[in-house]
Design a protein around this motif. Structure first.
Motif, PDB file in Angstrom:
ATOM      1  N   ALA A 187      19.982  38.790  40.948  1.00 10.81           N
ATOM      2  CA  ALA A 187      19.212  37.888  40.093  1.00 10.81           C
ATOM      3  C   ALA A 187      18.920  38.580  38.765  1.00 10.81           C
ATOM      4  CB  ALA A 187      17.911  37.501  40.786  1.00 10.81           C
ATOM      5  N   GLY A 188      19.152  37.855  37.695  1.00 11.61           N
ATOM      6  CA  GLY A 188      18.863  38.400  36.373  1.00 11.61           C
ATOM      7  C   GLY A 188      19.989  39.186  35.740  1.00 11.61           C
ATOM      8  N   ASP A 189      21.068  39.441  36.470  1.00 17.75           N
ATOM      9  CA  ASP A 189      22.196  40.173  35.896  1.00 17.75           C
ATOM     10  C   ASP A 189      22.825  39.387  34.746  1.00 17.75           C
ATOM     11  OD1 ASP A 189      22.016  42.293  37.656  1.00 17.75           O
ATOM     12  OD2 ASP A 189      23.725  41.704  38.896  1.00 17.75           O
ATOM     13  N   ARG A 190      23.339  40.146  33.782  1.00 13.99           N
ATOM     14  CA  ARG A 190      24.223  39.580  32.772  1.00 13.99           C
ATOM     15  C   ARG A 190      25.636  39.962  33.175  1.00 13.99           C
ATOM     16  NH1 ARG A 190      21.787  40.221  26.650  1.00 13.99           N
ATOM     17  NH2 ARG A 190      19.801  39.125  27.004  1.00 13.99           N
ATOM     18  N   VAL A 191      26.482  38.968  33.407  1.00 11.80           N
ATOM     19  CA  VAL A 191      27.788  39.205  34.019  1.00 11.80           C
ATOM     20  C   VAL A 191      28.914  38.813  33.070  1.00 11.80           C
ATOM     21  CG1 VAL A 191      29.322  38.613  35.947  1.00 11.80           C
ATOM     22  CG2 VAL A 191      26.846  38.824  36.330  1.00 11.80           C
ATOM     23  N   LEU A 192      29.917  39.669  32.986  1.00  5.25           N
ATOM     24  CA  LEU A 192      31.160  39.336  32.294  1.00  5.25           C
ATOM     25  C   LEU A 192      32.236  39.095  33.334  1.00  5.25           C
ATOM     26  CD1 LEU A 192      32.925  39.062  29.738  1.00  5.25           C
ATOM     27  CD2 LEU A 192      33.397  41.509  29.930  1.00  5.25           C
ATOM     28  N   LEU A 193      32.720  37.877  33.412  1.00  2.00           N
ATOM     29  CA  LEU A 193      33.856  37.542  34.271  1.00  2.00           C
ATOM     30  C   LEU A 193      35.124  37.657  33.433  1.00  2.00           C
ATOM     31  CD1 LEU A 193      35.470  36.434  36.648  1.00  2.00           C
ATOM     32  CD2 LEU A 193      34.647  34.133  36.060  1.00  2.00           C
ATOM     33  N   ILE A 194      35.855  38.748  33.651  1.00  2.00           N
ATOM     34  CA  ILE A 194      37.148  38.913  32.991  1.00  2.00           C
ATOM     35  C   ILE A 194      38.181  38.171  33.831  1.00  2.00           C
ATOM     36  CG2 ILE A 194      38.951  40.562  32.374  1.00  2.00           C
ATOM     37  CD1 ILE A 194      36.792  42.568  31.687  1.00  2.00           C
ATOM     38  N   SER A 195      38.880  37.256  33.215  1.00  2.00           N
ATOM     39  CA  SER A 195      39.815  36.416  33.959  1.00  2.00           C
ATOM     40  C   SER A 195      40.831  37.253  34.715  1.00  2.00           C
ATOM     41  CB  SER A 195      40.530  35.447  33.019  1.00  2.00           C
ATOM     42  OG  SER A 195      41.197  36.139  31.988  1.00  2.00           O
ATOM     43  N   GLY A 196      41.192  36.777  35.903  1.00  2.03           N
ATOM     44  CA  GLY A 196      42.158  37.487  36.729  1.00  2.03           C
ATOM     45  C   GLY A 196      43.524  37.529  36.066  1.00  2.03           C
ATOM     46  N   SER A 197      44.340  38.449  36.507  1.00 11.24           N
ATOM     47  CA  SER A 197      45.654  38.641  35.888  1.00 11.24           C
ATOM     48  C   SER A 197      46.771  37.905  36.623  1.00 11.24           C
ATOM     49  CB  SER A 197      45.988  40.142  35.844  1.00 11.24           C
ATOM     50  OG  SER A 197      46.001  40.689  37.159  1.00 11.24           O
ATOM     51  N   GLU A 198      46.459  37.321  37.760  1.00 10.83           N
ATOM     52  CA  GLU A 198      47.498  36.694  38.585  1.00 10.83           C
ATOM     53  C   GLU A 198      47.572  35.197  38.284  1.00 10.83           C
ATOM     54  OE1 GLU A 198      47.184  39.205  42.643  1.00 10.83           O
ATOM     55  OE2 GLU A 198      45.293  38.493  41.818  1.00 10.83           O
ATOM     56  N   VAL A 199      48.398  34.854  37.322  1.00 14.05           N
ATOM     57  CA  VAL A 199      48.549  33.459  36.925  1.00 14.05           C
ATOM     58  C   VAL A 199      49.008  32.635  38.128  1.00 14.05           C
ATOM     59  CG1 VAL A 199      49.760  31.875  35.387  1.00 14.05           C
ATOM     60  CG2 VAL A 199      49.064  34.134  34.563  1.00 14.05           C
ATOM     61  N   GLY A 200      48.335  31.505  38.332  1.00  9.98           N
ATOM     62  CA  GLY A 200      48.636  30.655  39.477  1.00  9.98           C
ATOM     63  C   GLY A 200      47.643  30.817  40.602  1.00  9.98           C
ATOM     64  N   ARG A 201      46.901  31.932  40.584  1.00 11.19           N
ATOM     65  CA  ARG A 201      45.900  32.176  41.632  1.00 11.19           C
ATOM     66  C   ARG A 201      44.491  32.240  41.074  1.00 11.19           C
ATOM     67  NH1 ARG A 201      47.735  37.399  44.863  1.00 11.19           N
ATOM     68  NH2 ARG A 201      45.829  36.876  45.988  1.00 11.19           N
ATOM     69  N   ARG A 202      44.375  32.068  39.764  1.00 11.16           N
ATOM     70  CA  ARG A 202      43.094  32.352  39.129  1.00 11.16           C
ATOM     71  C   ARG A 202      42.019  31.308  39.391  1.00 11.16           C
ATOM     72  NH1 ARG A 202      44.738  34.586  33.189  1.00 11.16           N
ATOM     73  NH2 ARG A 202      45.973  32.683  33.108  1.00 11.16           N
ATOM     74  N   VAL A 203      42.384  30.062  39.619  1.00 14.76           N
ATOM     75  CA  VAL A 203      41.351  29.053  39.830  1.00 14.76           C
ATOM     76  C   VAL A 203      40.494  29.365  41.050  1.00 14.76           C
ATOM     77  CG1 VAL A 203      40.914  26.644  40.408  1.00 14.76           C
ATOM     78  CG2 VAL A 203      42.458  27.203  38.528  1.00 14.76           C
ATOM     79  N   PRO A 204      41.070  29.544  42.256  1.00 17.06           N
ATOM     80  CA  PRO A 204      40.197  29.877  43.385  1.00 17.06           C
ATOM     81  C   PRO A 204      39.475  31.204  43.210  1.00 17.06           C
ATOM     82  CG  PRO A 204      42.520  30.066  44.007  1.00 17.06           C
ATOM     83  CD  PRO A 204      42.471  29.385  42.685  1.00 17.06           C
ATOM     84  N   GLN A 205      40.126  32.168  42.563  1.00 10.73           N
ATOM     85  CA  GLN A 205      39.474  33.448  42.326  1.00 10.73           C
ATOM     86  C   GLN A 205      38.243  33.274  41.442  1.00 10.73           C
ATOM     87  OE1 GLN A 205      42.688  35.696  40.572  1.00 10.73           O
ATOM     88  NE2 GLN A 205      43.356  36.538  42.527  1.00 10.73           N
TER      89      GLN A 205
END
Length: 284
Positions: free
Chosen positions: A66-84
């Motif tokens: 709770a309270g974290d500031r988070v950076l979500l760097i997009s995954g590198s595996e094109v085609g699998r990134r949506v569920p990830q």
């Protein structure tokens, strides 16, 4: 509260961590990685290492607080990134993070090329989650081109199917500095930044700059899309990803990566790195 960087052992992630270390104490930082050993050097510097895998949602339950500031760097595996990505968004919401910054792609919903599709879905999921967010829509990296200078010099050609389209790229380190700015600064919640270089250039101009810096004959070789695809697959690029790269060149020809709105230079407080400087660094 911690500032948390996912994918922190990747090329962009490590640069973000270094930028953050210049601004905040190590004990305020945490990284989320798949492989703890790859982050051993970060742990030695006093950064908290949290082990989780985008492909294993159950491991993400302990990745955020709770309270974290988070950076979500997009995954590198094109085609699998949506569920990830959706797994990360759900975990961040469950934890009650204070900010979820996401590295998407220039243009957001208006981007009409295949590589943008998963980013669009992710952005919408973040909006639907109700989380305080920051969208960092990254343009193209200089390194996408300078990383292949050896091949360019071997063949004396920059090969593509982008026509006279222009590319407002910037250095990966520029994008990392922008991410650090929104994670440490104020006033960035629920904001969208279209990030790109200050100057757009064509592949012909890029080839000319390589020639000027090396003293070798290098020219831009424009080829049809199907020929471009064959060249890439012949060089060992998987066909699916090669098709995405060819589609990006088509987008470049339509001006989709030529935006020079200035968001990136404003965030980092300096001009973006010129492509000529990136070429010189790569050659060195």
């Amino acid at each position: 509260m911690s500032i948390v960087v996912t994918g922190a052992t990747g090329a962009l992630g490590r640069l973000v961590v270094e930028e953050l270390l210049n601004q905040v104490p190590a004990e305020r930082l945490a990284v989320v990685v798949r492989n703890k050993e790859k982050a051993a050097d970060l742990a030695e510097r006093g950064i908290e290492v949290r082990v989780a895998d985008y492909d294993a949602p159950e491991t993400l339950a302990s990745a955020f607080r709770a309270g974290d500031r988070v950076l979500l760097i997009s995954g590198s595996e094109v085609g699998r990134r949506v569920p990830q990505h959706l797994a990360v968004v759900e975990a961040a919401k469950a934890a009650g993070v204070a900010q979820l910054a996401y590295t998407g792609i220039l243009g957001g919903p208006e981007a009409d090329f295949d590589l943008a599709a998963e980013h669009k879905v992710t952005e919408q999921a973040i909006l639907d989650s109700g989380l305080p967010h920051t969208f960092l829509r990254n343009g193209w990296y200089h390194e996408n081109y300078t990383g292949h200078l050896g091949t360019v010099l071997e063949h004396g050609a920059v090969v593509g199917s982008a026509g006279e389209g222009r590319i407002a790229s910037a250095a990966r380190a520029d994008y990392a500095a922008a991410a650090a700015a929104v994670l440490t600064g104020e006033g960035h919640l629920n904001r969208v930044y279209e990030l790109s270089g200050d100057t757009a250039w064509s592949l012909a101009e890029y080839a000319a700059e390589v020639a000027a810096q090396t003293g070798k004959e290098v020219a831009y070789s424009e080829v049809p899309a199907d020929t471009h695809l064959s060249i890439l697959t012949g060089a060992g690029v998987p066909e699916g990803f090669a098709a995405i790269l060819v589609d990006v060149d088509a987008a470049i020809s339509r001006g989709r990566l030529a935006h020079t709105g200035g968001d990136l230079s404003r965030l980092i407080g300096r001009p973006t790195t010129p492509v000529a400087q990136a070429i010189a660094s790569a050659l060195a």
